[in-house]
Design an enzyme around this catalytic site. Sequence first.
Site, PDB file in Angstrom:
ATOM      1  N   ASP A  29       1.015  -0.646  -0.219  1.00  0.00           N
ATOM      2  CA  ASP A  29      -0.155  -0.473  -0.037  1.00  0.00           C
ATOM      3  C   ASP A  29       1.178   1.662  -0.101  1.00  0.00           C
ATOM      4  O   ASP A  29       1.572   1.424   1.071  1.00  0.00           O
ATOM      5  CB  ASP A  29      -0.721   0.335   1.248  1.00  0.00           C
ATOM      6  N   GLU A  79      29.855   7.507   4.918  1.00  0.00           N
ATOM      7  CA  GLU A  79      29.796   6.146   4.795  1.00  0.00           C
ATOM      8  C   GLU A  79      30.309   5.101   3.817  1.00  0.00           C
ATOM      9  O   GLU A  79      29.458   4.323   3.699  1.00  0.00           O
ATOM     10  CB  GLU A  79      28.609   5.595   6.496  1.00  0.00           C
ATOM     11  N   CYS A 111      25.863   8.078  10.152  1.00  0.00           N
ATOM     12  CA  CYS A 111      25.052   9.180   9.364  1.00  0.00           C
ATOM     13  C   CYS A 111      25.576  10.563  10.284  1.00  0.00           C
ATOM     14  O   CYS A 111      25.099  11.731  10.844  1.00  0.00           O
ATOM     15  CB  CYS A 111      23.637   9.038   9.359  1.00  0.00           C
ATOM     16  N   SER A 201      16.675   0.458  15.480  1.00  0.00           N
ATOM     17  CA  SER A 201      17.604   0.914  15.395  1.00  0.00           C
ATOM     18  C   SER A 201      16.617   2.208  15.800  1.00  0.00           C
ATOM     19  O   SER A 201      17.030   3.083  16.185  1.00  0.00           O
ATOM     20  CB  SER A 201      17.837   1.438  13.862  1.00  0.00           C
ATOM     21  N   HIS A 233      17.789  13.829  12.854  1.00  0.00           N
ATOM     22  CA  HIS A 233      18.560  13.304  11.491  1.00  0.00           C
ATOM     23  C   HIS A 233      17.378  11.860  11.419  1.00  0.00           C
ATOM     24  O   HIS A 233      16.521  12.105  12.362  1.00  0.00           O
ATOM     25  CB  HIS A 233      19.868  12.472  11.677  1.00  0.00           C
ATOM     26  N   LYS A 242       8.430  10.872  15.635  1.00  0.00           N
ATOM     27  CA  LYS A 242       8.364   9.970  16.377  1.00  0.00           C
ATOM     28  C   LYS A 242       9.650  11.444  17.939  1.00  0.00           C
ATOM     29  O   LYS A 242       8.777  11.093  18.976  1.00  0.00           O
ATOM     30  CB  LYS A 242       9.571   8.707  16.501  1.00  0.00           C
ATOM     31  N   ASN A 277      16.893   9.086   2.630  1.00  0.00           N
ATOM     32  CA  ASN A 277      17.825   9.180   3.387  1.00  0.00           C
ATOM     33  C   ASN A 277      19.277   9.572   2.927  1.00  0.00           C
ATOM     34  O   ASN A 277      19.716   9.071   1.779  1.00  0.00           O
ATOM     35  CB  ASN A 277      18.047   7.773   4.273  1.00  0.00           C
ATOM     36  N   SER A 310      23.890   5.440  13.488  1.00  0.00           N
ATOM     37  CA  SER A 310      24.013   4.549  14.485  1.00  0.00           C
ATOM     38  C   SER A 310      25.324   3.788  14.481  1.00  0.00           C
ATOM     39  O   SER A 310      26.595   4.115  13.938  1.00  0.00           O
ATOM     40  CB  SER A 310      23.675   3.223  12.879  1.00  0.00           C
TER      41      SER A 310
HETATM   42  N1  COA Z   1      -1.171   3.426   5.844  1.00  0.00           N
HETATM   43  C1  COA Z   1      -0.844   4.131   6.716  1.00  0.00           C
HETATM   44  N2  COA Z   1       0.823   3.573   7.123  1.00  0.00           N
HETATM   45  C2  COA Z   1       1.057   2.400   7.113  1.00  0.00           C
HETATM   46  C3  COA Z   1       0.621   1.203   6.890  1.00  0.00           C
HETATM   47  C4  COA Z   1      -0.997   2.097   5.379  1.00  0.00           C
HETATM   48  N3  COA Z   1      -0.751   1.185   4.764  1.00  0.00           N
HETATM   49  N4  COA Z   1       1.190   0.728   6.532  1.00  0.00           N
HETATM   50  C5  COA Z   1       2.169   0.527   7.568  1.00  0.00           C
HETATM   51  N5  COA Z   1       2.183   1.538   8.022  1.00  0.00           N
HETATM   52  C6  COA Z   1       2.972   2.626   8.917  1.00  0.00           C
HETATM   53  C7  COA Z   1       2.856   1.731  10.135  1.00  0.00           C
HETATM   54  O1  COA Z   1       2.127   1.472  11.401  1.00  0.00           O
HETATM   55  C8  COA Z   1       4.337   1.417  10.562  1.00  0.00           C
HETATM   56  O2  COA Z   1       3.966   2.968  11.591  1.00  0.00           O
HETATM   57  P1  COA Z   1       4.389   3.555  13.059  1.00  0.00           P
HETATM   58  O3  COA Z   1       6.232   3.561  12.779  1.00  0.00           O
HETATM   59  O4  COA Z   1       3.310   4.817  13.402  1.00  0.00           O
HETATM   60  O5  COA Z   1       4.036   1.908  13.499  1.00  0.00           O
HETATM   61  C9  COA Z   1       4.802   2.914   9.369  1.00  0.00           C
HETATM   62  O6  COA Z   1       4.328   2.642   8.188  1.00  0.00           O
HETATM   63  C10 COA Z   1       6.321   1.690   9.088  1.00  0.00           C
HETATM   64  O7  COA Z   1       5.665  -0.126   8.949  1.00  0.00           O
HETATM   65  P2  COA Z   1       6.535  -0.770   9.400  1.00  0.00           P
HETATM   66  O8  COA Z   1       5.489  -2.170   9.683  1.00  0.00           O
HETATM   67  O9  COA Z   1       7.444  -0.271  10.862  1.00  0.00           O
HETATM   68  O10 COA Z   1       7.521  -0.794   8.266  1.00  0.00           O
HETATM   69  P3  COA Z   1       9.163  -2.382   8.346  1.00  0.00           P
HETATM   70  O11 COA Z   1       9.029  -2.943   9.073  1.00  0.00           O
HETATM   71  O12 COA Z   1       8.608  -2.474   6.760  1.00  0.00           O
HETATM   72  O13 COA Z   1      10.114  -1.275   7.898  1.00  0.00           O
HETATM   73  C11 COA Z   1      11.322   0.533   9.149  1.00  0.00           C
HETATM   74  C12 COA Z   1      10.167   0.075   8.660  1.00  0.00           C
HETATM   75  C13 COA Z   1      11.498   2.177   8.899  1.00  0.00           C
HETATM   76  C14 COA Z   1      11.779   0.011  10.451  1.00  0.00           C
HETATM   77  C15 COA Z   1      12.455   0.464   7.833  1.00  0.00           C
HETATM   78  O14 COA Z   1      12.283   0.626   6.741  1.00  0.00           O
HETATM   79  C16 COA Z   1      14.617   0.421   7.745  1.00  0.00           C
HETATM   80  O15 COA Z   1      14.638  -0.511   8.211  1.00  0.00           O
HETATM   81  N6  COA Z   1      14.438   2.001   7.494  1.00  0.00           N
HETATM   82  C17 COA Z   1      15.964   1.752   7.563  1.00  0.00           C
HETATM   83  C18 COA Z   1      15.819   2.628   8.923  1.00  0.00           C
HETATM   84  C19 COA Z   1      16.716   2.949   9.218  1.00  0.00           C
HETATM   85  O16 COA Z   1      18.166   3.188   7.837  1.00  0.00           O
HETATM   86  N7  COA Z   1      17.676   3.007  10.257  1.00  0.00           N
HETATM   87  C20 COA Z   1      19.434   3.539  10.716  1.00  0.00           C
HETATM   88  C21 COA Z   1      19.603   4.368  10.584  1.00  0.00           C
HETATM   89  S1  COA Z   1      18.815   5.521  11.744  1.00  0.00           S
END
Ligand code: COA
Length: 389
Positions: A29, A79, A111, A201, A233, A242, A277, A310
């Site tokens: 979605d 990085e 980062c 993370s 960041h 958040k 990012n 990280s």
């Molecule tokens: N409509 C609206 N929101 C939706 C949705 C939909 N159809 N489906 C999911 N969501 C929301 C979820 O509720 C969640 O929101 P929340 O965080 O408020 O709970 C958000 O979208 C993300 O969904 P989630 O299931 O947690 O996604 P994911 O597990 O596939 O991955 C991350 C999300 C951020 C963990 C992933 O993208 C990631 O690892 N990114 C890299 C982050 C990174 O590099 N970090 C290190 C440096 S700081």
Amino acid sequence: MNVGIDRLSFYAPSYFLDLHKLAAARGVDKDKYVLGLGQERMAVPPPDEDVVTMAASAALPIVEAGGAGDLDLLIFATETGVDQSKAAALFVHGLLELPSSCRAIEMKEACYGATAALQLACAWVAAHPERSALILGADIARYDLRSPGEPTQGAGAIAMRIAANPRILAIDPEHGVHAEDVMDFWRPNYREEALVDGQYSTRVYLASLVSAWERYRAASGRGLDAFRRPCFHLPFTRMAEKAQMRLHRAAGLPAPTPEDLQRILGDSLGYNRNTGNTYAASLYEGLVSLLDTCPEDLGGARVGLYSYGSGCMAEFFSGVVQPGYREALFAARHRAMFDARIELDYQQYEDIFHLALPKDGGEHAFAQYRTGSFRFAGLSQHKRIYEAL
Ligand code: COA
């Protein structure tokens, strides 16, 4: 004497993929990406761009506007290093024809690197107020195809001139730091794609924010009400919401409403929402977005800044926007750059993703794509060849 950011320039490569298209290809979605992560587009570097060309393109307007005569420190935070030994800063040094009296080094801590570089440069300039420093932060955020991190990929570069009596942001001396040995995100030397435990993370990012903030608050005596605008960041832009909510909770304040969050954070998220990012550049891309696009004159306002890398290193610090700062921005140039970007279709994105550099040490000239002022033109005997256009 104030020391801080005198010029601030951002560069994103000219290709992008709309996340609606990625969502369709992944059977997800689109609202998960657009609303859940807060991302609309990811910047994709053409095959003849890398962190060196992006950083040189970000720095070019600063050097063109002010020359490089007083520059004696160049720090490149990344990085996405292009060599295990030679600093990426030296390739940029050559492309920009900087004086041979200017030191050039590379710095790494995920980062957070550009913040370490910024703090070092401020201390350097405080000791040598007639000199200036140039800080570069550039990265290509790359995860495995079809992994949760894929929709948060991106690319971009920031360049900051650090000087005494800065025109944009005077950096406050107080800061709060949090360092901890954790494995939330990393990229082993043998991989092109980062590995990330994204949910973990996010938790470490927020816990480190509270720790760094508490130390900043103790050092400065300031509360949250001292900041007209915060910048965080941004691994994805929802992260800022958040973070702001967590700071309110730590301060015992009522949770901000969605309208509050939009008012406080909205202007700082626009650029990142459209690039994905940019790792070392990400926090400062948010700052440029805020200063370029906020309709309110922020002159005299204090901005809170949270840097997270990280691994992990976190720092909360702040600065005061200088009266007349808009004169020193490159806002029109940034607008034109975003307007001129070219949209890729899904297959073009995946084709570019799969391109790999030759490793045979032979002679390789690369095709020229639409690019910035500099390009990665080829390889010869394991040496990277760059050219100015
Ligand atoms: N409509 C609206 N929101 C939706 C949705 C939909 N159809 N489906 C999911 N969501 C929301 C979820 O509720 C969640 O929101 P929340 O965080 O408020 O709970 C958000 O979208 C993300 O969904 P989630 O299931 O947690 O996604 P994911 O597990 O596939 O991955 C991350 C999300 C951020 C963990 C992933 O993208 C990631 O690892 N990114 C890299 C982050 C990174 O590099 N970090 C290190 C440096 S700081």
